[in-house]
Design a protein around this motif. Structure first.
Motif, short mmCIF file in Angstrom:
data_model
loop_
_atom_site.label_atom_id
_atom_site.label_comp_id
_atom_site.label_asym_id
_atom_site.label_seq_id
_atom_site.Cartn_x
_atom_site.Cartn_y
_atom_site.Cartn_z
N VAL A 1 -15.65 -31.41 -46.20
CA VAL A 1 -15.06 -32.70 -46.58
C VAL A 1 -15.85 -33.83 -45.94
O VAL A 1 -16.33 -33.71 -44.81
CB VAL A 1 -13.58 -32.76 -46.13
N ALA A 2 -16.00 -34.94 -46.66
CA ALA A 2 -16.75 -36.09 -46.14
C ALA A 2 -16.08 -36.67 -44.90
O ALA A 2 -14.85 -36.78 -44.84
CB ALA A 2 -16.89 -37.15 -47.22
N LEU A 3 -16.91 -37.05 -43.91
CA LEU A 3 -16.41 -37.67 -42.69
C LEU A 3 -16.29 -39.17 -42.86
O LEU A 3 -17.06 -39.78 -43.62
CB LEU A 3 -17.36 -37.37 -41.52
N ASN A 4 -15.35 -39.79 -42.13
CA ASN A 4 -15.32 -41.25 -42.11
C ASN A 4 -16.35 -41.74 -41.08
O ASN A 4 -16.96 -40.95 -40.36
CB ASN A 4 -13.91 -41.79 -41.84
N GLY B 1 -13.23 -34.53 -37.30
CA GLY B 1 -14.56 -34.48 -37.90
C GLY B 1 -15.08 -33.06 -37.99
O GLY B 1 -15.65 -32.65 -39.01
N LEU B 2 -14.88 -32.27 -36.93
CA LEU B 2 -15.33 -30.88 -36.95
C LEU B 2 -14.58 -30.07 -38.00
O LEU B 2 -15.16 -29.22 -38.68
CB LEU B 2 -15.14 -30.25 -35.56
N GLY B 3 -13.30 -30.37 -38.13
CA GLY B 3 -12.52 -29.69 -39.16
C GLY B 3 -13.01 -30.02 -40.55
O GLY B 3 -13.11 -29.14 -41.42
N LYS B 4 -13.33 -31.27 -40.79
CA LYS B 4 -13.84 -31.68 -42.10
C LYS B 4 -15.19 -31.03 -42.38
O LYS B 4 -15.46 -30.63 -43.52
CB LYS B 4 -13.96 -33.20 -42.16
N LEU B 5 -16.04 -30.95 -41.35
CA LEU B 5 -17.32 -30.29 -41.55
C LEU B 5 -17.13 -28.84 -41.98
O LEU B 5 -17.81 -28.35 -42.89
CB LEU B 5 -18.14 -30.32 -40.25
#
Length: 211
Positions: free
Chosen positions: A63-66, A55-59
């Motif tokens: 990129v949208a989180l699941n 999640g931190l990487g996507k932020l």
């Protein structure tokens, strides 16, 4: 002074639960403090794992989180927010199987973040970042872990000292430990009441001066 009281025992008859309740009851009479609470068993505290890092990487990448990642990062942010708002943190917790409850460990894992509670210097050493805060420990353990033969097994209070006082840099203001009540049932009530009196006195006397 803003005081956060963290409850880390969901046993209604737990001794650290009684310590938590005693502290809250007495602190109501203390006009110098604003009190908030955080119950690690009642709050949404999903266990810390790979989903946090993904999640931190996507932020970072935009990129949208699941749903699972968002839930974890929301829980992590709430834990950081309640700590940020507090001048003094009071943690009421038991020793379970020689250590702290898993839900309390999860709360700590939320807080142990580079840039929030600590950082690495240019030389690579660790520097605590929460040095402006104080912490108080209210700990209960049924055995006599102050005895030299048992002390090496005690990984609850010692761990909390190392994390909050060492890793995060908070000033350890006080500790109240109730111990031995399970090992000496004939003295249990006396041991418990003596400890709860210390908790009550601590709450009544907490002020900016001693924080």
């Amino acid at each position: 002074m803003n005081v956060l009281v963290v409850k880390a025992n969901n046993r209604p008859d737990g001794i650290s639960t009684r310590m938590y309740n005693t502290f809250l009851e007495q602190i109501k009479e203390n006009k110098e403090v604003n009190v908030s609470t955080y119950d690690v068993f009642e709050e949404d505290t999903p266990y810390f794992g790979q989903e946090v890092f993904s999640g931190l990487g996507k932020l970072h990448e935009g990129v949208a989180l699941n749903d699972t990642e968002q839930r974890l990062l929301d829980a992590k942010q709430k834990a950081k927010d309640v700590i940020s708002a507090a001048d003094v943190i009071v943690v009421a917790f038991p020793l379970w199987n020689f250590t702290i409850p898993a839900k309390l460990q999860t709360f700590i894992d939320y807080l142990a973040e580079a840039g929030f509670s600590f950082k690495y210097t240019a030389e690579g050493s660790l520097e605590p970042l929460l040095t402006d805060k104080g912490v108080i420990f209210l700990n209960a353990r049924g055995g006599n872990y102050s005895h030299p033969s048992m002390a090496p097994l005690e990984m609850s209070l010692n761990y909390m000292r190392n994390i909050f006082g060492g890793h995060f840099g908070m000033k350890v203001l006080d500790e109240v430990v109730i111990e031995g009540h399970a090992a000496a049932p004939d003295q249990a009530e006396e041991i418990i009441e003596e400890g709860l009196k210390k908790v009550s006195d601590l709450a009544a006397n907490l002020s900016y001066q001693n924080a």
